[in-house]
Design a protein around this motif. Structure first.
Motif, mmCIF file in Angstrom:
data_model
loop_
_atom_site.group_PDB
_atom_site.id
_atom_site.type_symbol
_atom_site.label_atom_id
_atom_site.label_comp_id
_atom_site.label_asym_id
_atom_site.label_seq_id
_atom_site.Cartn_x
_atom_site.Cartn_y
_atom_site.Cartn_z
ATOM 1 N N PHE A 152 0.846 -1.197 0.000
ATOM 2 C CA PHE A 152 0.000 0.000 0.000
ATOM 3 C C PHE A 152 0.876 1.240 0.000
ATOM 4 O O PHE A 152 1.868 1.324 0.733
ATOM 5 N N ILE A 153 0.500 2.218 -0.832
ATOM 6 C CA ILE A 153 1.215 3.494 -0.928
ATOM 7 C C ILE A 153 0.209 4.619 -0.750
ATOM 8 O O ILE A 153 -0.889 4.593 -1.312
ATOM 9 N N TYR A 154 0.605 5.600 0.029
ATOM 10 C CA TYR A 154 -0.231 6.768 0.290
ATOM 11 C C TYR A 154 0.592 8.013 0.001
ATOM 12 O O TYR A 154 1.751 8.109 0.392
ATOM 13 N N SER A 155 -0.005 8.968 -0.716
ATOM 14 C CA SER A 155 0.670 10.233 -0.967
ATOM 15 C C SER A 155 -0.367 11.348 -0.945
ATOM 16 O O SER A 155 -1.358 11.293 -1.674
ATOM 17 N N ILE A 229 -3.672 11.812 -3.237
ATOM 18 C CA ILE A 229 -4.442 13.037 -3.119
ATOM 19 C C ILE A 229 -3.611 14.150 -3.730
ATOM 20 O O ILE A 229 -2.465 14.374 -3.335
ATOM 21 N N LEU A 230 -4.177 14.845 -4.714
ATOM 22 C CA LEU A 230 -3.446 15.924 -5.368
ATOM 23 C C LEU A 230 -4.395 17.012 -5.833
ATOM 24 O O LEU A 230 -5.575 16.762 -6.079
ATOM 25 N N LEU A 231 -3.870 18.208 -5.931
ATOM 26 C CA LEU A 231 -4.647 19.327 -6.415
ATOM 27 C C LEU A 231 -4.853 19.209 -7.919
ATOM 28 O O LEU A 231 -4.015 18.635 -8.633
ATOM 29 N N GLY A 232 -5.964 19.751 -8.408
ATOM 30 C CA GLY A 232 -6.240 19.666 -9.834
ATOM 31 C C GLY A 232 -7.172 20.771 -10.286
ATOM 32 O O GLY A 232 -7.367 21.770 -9.582
ATOM 33 N N CYS A 292 0.052 -0.018 -16.118
ATOM 34 C CA CYS A 292 0.446 -0.809 -14.948
ATOM 35 C C CYS A 292 -0.619 -0.837 -13.866
ATOM 36 O O CYS A 292 -0.578 -1.690 -12.982
ATOM 37 N N PHE A 293 -1.550 0.116 -13.921
ATOM 38 C CA PHE A 293 -2.554 0.250 -12.878
ATOM 39 C C PHE A 293 -3.941 0.355 -13.495
ATOM 40 O O PHE A 293 -4.103 0.811 -14.628
ATOM 41 N N GLN A 294 -4.928 -0.051 -12.714
ATOM 42 C CA GLN A 294 -6.310 0.241 -13.064
ATOM 43 C C GLN A 294 -6.848 1.271 -12.068
ATOM 44 O O GLN A 294 -6.454 1.297 -10.904
ATOM 45 N N VAL A 295 -7.743 2.131 -12.549
ATOM 46 C CA VAL A 295 -8.326 3.155 -11.693
ATOM 47 C C VAL A 295 -9.521 2.573 -10.948
ATOM 48 O O VAL A 295 -10.518 2.203 -11.557
ATOM 49 N N ASP A 296 -9.415 2.468 -9.633
ATOM 50 C CA ASP A 296 -10.541 2.042 -8.806
ATOM 51 C C ASP A 296 -11.470 3.203 -8.486
ATOM 52 O O ASP A 296 -12.694 3.050 -8.464
ATOM 53 N N ARG A 297 -10.885 4.374 -8.225
ATOM 54 C CA ARG A 297 -11.669 5.570 -7.927
ATOM 55 C C ARG A 297 -10.916 6.787 -8.427
ATOM 56 O O ARG A 297 -9.687 6.860 -8.322
ATOM 57 N N LEU A 298 -11.652 7.730 -8.960
ATOM 58 C CA LEU A 298 -11.096 9.025 -9.326
ATOM 59 C C LEU A 298 -12.190 10.050 -9.078
ATOM 60 O O LEU A 298 -13.122 10.194 -9.865
ATOM 61 N N GLU A 299 -12.094 10.723 -7.944
ATOM 62 C CA GLU A 299 -13.163 11.598 -7.497
ATOM 63 C C GLU A 299 -12.640 12.995 -7.204
ATOM 64 O O GLU A 299 -11.466 13.187 -6.894
ATOM 65 N N LEU A 366 -7.536 9.723 -5.867
ATOM 66 C CA LEU A 366 -7.238 8.707 -6.870
ATOM 67 C C LEU A 366 -6.815 7.418 -6.192
ATOM 68 O O LEU A 366 -5.881 7.412 -5.393
ATOM 69 N N VAL A 367 -7.533 6.330 -6.475
ATOM 70 C CA VAL A 367 -7.176 5.013 -5.960
ATOM 71 C C VAL A 367 -6.793 4.135 -7.139
ATOM 72 O O VAL A 367 -7.603 3.926 -8.059
ATOM 73 N N LEU A 368 -5.574 3.611 -7.128
ATOM 74 C CA LEU A 368 -5.065 2.788 -8.221
ATOM 75 C C LEU A 368 -4.693 1.399 -7.715
ATOM 76 O O LEU A 368 -4.159 1.255 -6.614
ATOM 77 N N LYS A 369 -4.956 0.399 -8.538
ATOM 78 C CA LYS A 369 -4.619 -0.993 -8.219
ATOM 79 C C LYS A 369 -3.579 -1.512 -9.184
ATOM 80 O O LYS A 369 -3.720 -1.386 -10.406
#
Length: 371
Positions: A152-155, A229-232, A292-299, A366-369
Motif C-alpha cells: 500500500f502506498i499513500y501520498s 491526493i493531489l490538487l487539480g 500498470c494500474f487500473q483506476v478504482d476511484r477518481l473523485e 485517486l485510488v489505483l490498483k
C-alpha cells in the motif's frame, strides 16, 4: 529548478520555519481517511500478507505524519473481517526529500509506539504486531524501494509538484532561445500565457507522473494499491478560478511590490512555480497509457472554507499555507526582505477576491490498483 532543491506539500512541507501540516490540508486528509482504511482492508483481504509494506510518499515531519499509519495499524488489528488475514508485521517506509526533518519524526517514535501498545492491549487480533519504521529520503520521481516490497502506498498533496519548472526543453519549454521567459508577469499558467506555456507544463507533468507510476509499479506487489491526493482543476481550461487562481493572485502580489520598487522587473519575469493542476481526463489518460494500474476511484472534492478560526480570515489561512510552500524559494529568488509584505498583500488580495466571487480549488482522490 530540480525537485531535490525544493519541497513537497504533503500534509506538510519541507525545510522552512513553517514546516508543519496546515489545517486546510488536514481537513482534506480527514475527508478521505475512510477511503484509505477501506483500501488497506481490501489489500489485506486480497493479498493476505503476513508482513505488509506501507509507504507514505512526501511524509513531511508535521503532526499528520504518523496519524494515518496509526489508523491503518489499528484498523487492521480490530477489524473482525480481516482475522486471521490481518498482518502481524508492519513495514512502514516514510519518504520525503533529503532536506525534510526526519529527526523530528524519529523523536516522536517512542511516544508513537507507546500509544500503539496502549491501544493494542484490548485488540482482537492474534497477538501484538511487530512494527518497523524507516526513512527513505529522495525524490519519488524514480525508484525508492526494492522490487515488490510494498502492498500500500499513500501520498497526500505531493504529485501536483513537478520535478522541475519546464524551462530547458526548447522549443517546448517556457523560455525562448535567448533564455527569456515567454510567460512574463506570470508565475504559472494564466489566461494571457502563450499556448506553449500550458503545453510545456502539461508535458512535464506527463513525464513526471508516468515516471512515478512506472517506479511504483515495480515496488508494489500484484494487487497492491495506492491512494493519491493531489490538487487539480475541473475542466480543460488551465486558467480557472481554482488552484491556478491562487498563483495568479501571488503574481499580482509580486507585481504590486514591483510597483512600489520592492521587486526588480528582471526577477519578477524570471520566477515560475514547479506546479501543475491536472484535470480528470489528463490523469485518466496517463494511467491508461502507462498500463500498470487500473483506476478504482477518481473523485473530485472541495475543502470546506469555513474551517478557519481564531478570528483568522480565509485569505490569511491561504497565505500561511502558500508561504509554507514558497517561502524558501521566494526568499532565495527575491530576497528575504519582501517575504512579510508579500504574504500580507497576498492574504489581503485573496480575501478581496473571495468577497467578489468564490475561489473553488479542487482536489482529486485517486485510488489505483497494481495489475
Amino acid at each position: 529548478m530540480d525537485v531535490e532543491k525544493v519541497f513537497h506539500m504533503t500534509g506538510g512541507v519541507g525545510e522552512t520555519s513553517y514546516s508543519r501540516n496546515s489545517s486546510l490540508q488536514k481537513k482534506a486528509s480527514d475527508m478521505v481517511k475512510q477511503v484509505i482504511l477501506e483500501t488497506v482492508e481490501e489489500v489485506c483481504l486480497t493479498t493476505k500478507p503476513k508482513s505488509i509494506g506501507i509507504a507514505d510518499l512526501g511524509c513531511s515531519s508535521g503532526p499528520n505524519t504518523l496519524s494515518n499509519i496509526k489508523e491503518i495499524i489499528e484498523t487492521s488489528r480490530n477489524n473482525k473481517l480481516l482475522q486471521p488475514a490481518a498482518p502481524t508485521e508492519f513495514r512502514v517506509f516514510l519518504n520525503d526529500l533529503p532536506t525534510n526533518d526526519f529527526n523530528a519524526i524519529f523523536q516522536a517514535l517512542p511516544e508513537f509506539r507507546h500509544q500503539l501498545k496502549e491501544l493494542g492491549r484490548n485488540h482482537i487480533g492474534h497477538g501484538p504486531s511487530n512494527i518497523y519504521i524507516a526513512a527513505y529520503p529522495g525524490s519519488f520521481y524514480g525508484r525508492l524501494f526494492p522490487d515488490h516490497c510494498l502492498h500500500f502506498i499513500y501520498s497526500s498533496y505531493s504529485l501536483h509538484w513537478l520535478s522541475r519548472v519546464p524551462l530547458v526543453s526548447i522549443p517546448s519549454g517556457i523560455y525562448d532561445e535567448d533564455g527569456r521567459s515567454m510567460n512574463k508577469a506570470n508565475i504559472y499558467i494564466s489566461e494571457n500565457s502563450p499556448p506553449q506555456v500550458s503545453e510545456a507544463y502539461f508535458e512535464q507533468f506527463q513525464e513526471d507522473f508516468s515516471l512515478f507510476l512506472r517506479s511504483r509499479s515495480e515496488e508494489l506487489v500484484t494487487g497492491g494499491k495506492m491512494v493519491l491526493i493531489l490538487l487539480g482543476r475541473e475542466g480543460l481550461h488551465h486558467a480557472d478560478r481554482g488552484n491556478a487562481f491562487f498563483w495568479k493572485i501571488l503574481s499580482r502580489s509580486l507585481t504590486n511590490l514591483f510597483t512600489k520598487g520592492e521587486v526588480e522587473k528582471e526577477k519578477l519575469d524570471s520566477y515560475e512555480v514547479h506546479f501543475y493542476a491536472p484535470c480528470k481526463e489528463e490523469i485518466g489518460e496517463i494511467v491508461k497509457r502507462d498500463g500498470c494500474f487500473q483506476v478504482d476511484r477518481l473523485e473530485i472534492f472541495e475543502v470546506e472554507k469555513n474551517i478557519v478560526g481564531n478570528g483568522m480570515s480565509y485569505g490569511r489561512m491561504v497565505a500561511m499555507t502558500v508561504r509554507a510552500i514558497q517561502e524558501s524559494m521566494i526568499a532565495h529568488h527575491f530576497g528575504e526582505a519582501i517575504v512579510e509584505s508579500l504574504f500580507e498583500e497576498y492574504g489581503r488580495l485573496v480575501d478581496e477576491e473571495m468577497a467578489k466571487e468564490e475561489i473553488r480549488p479542487i482536489t482529486f482522490l485517486l485510488v489505483l490498483k497494481k495489475l
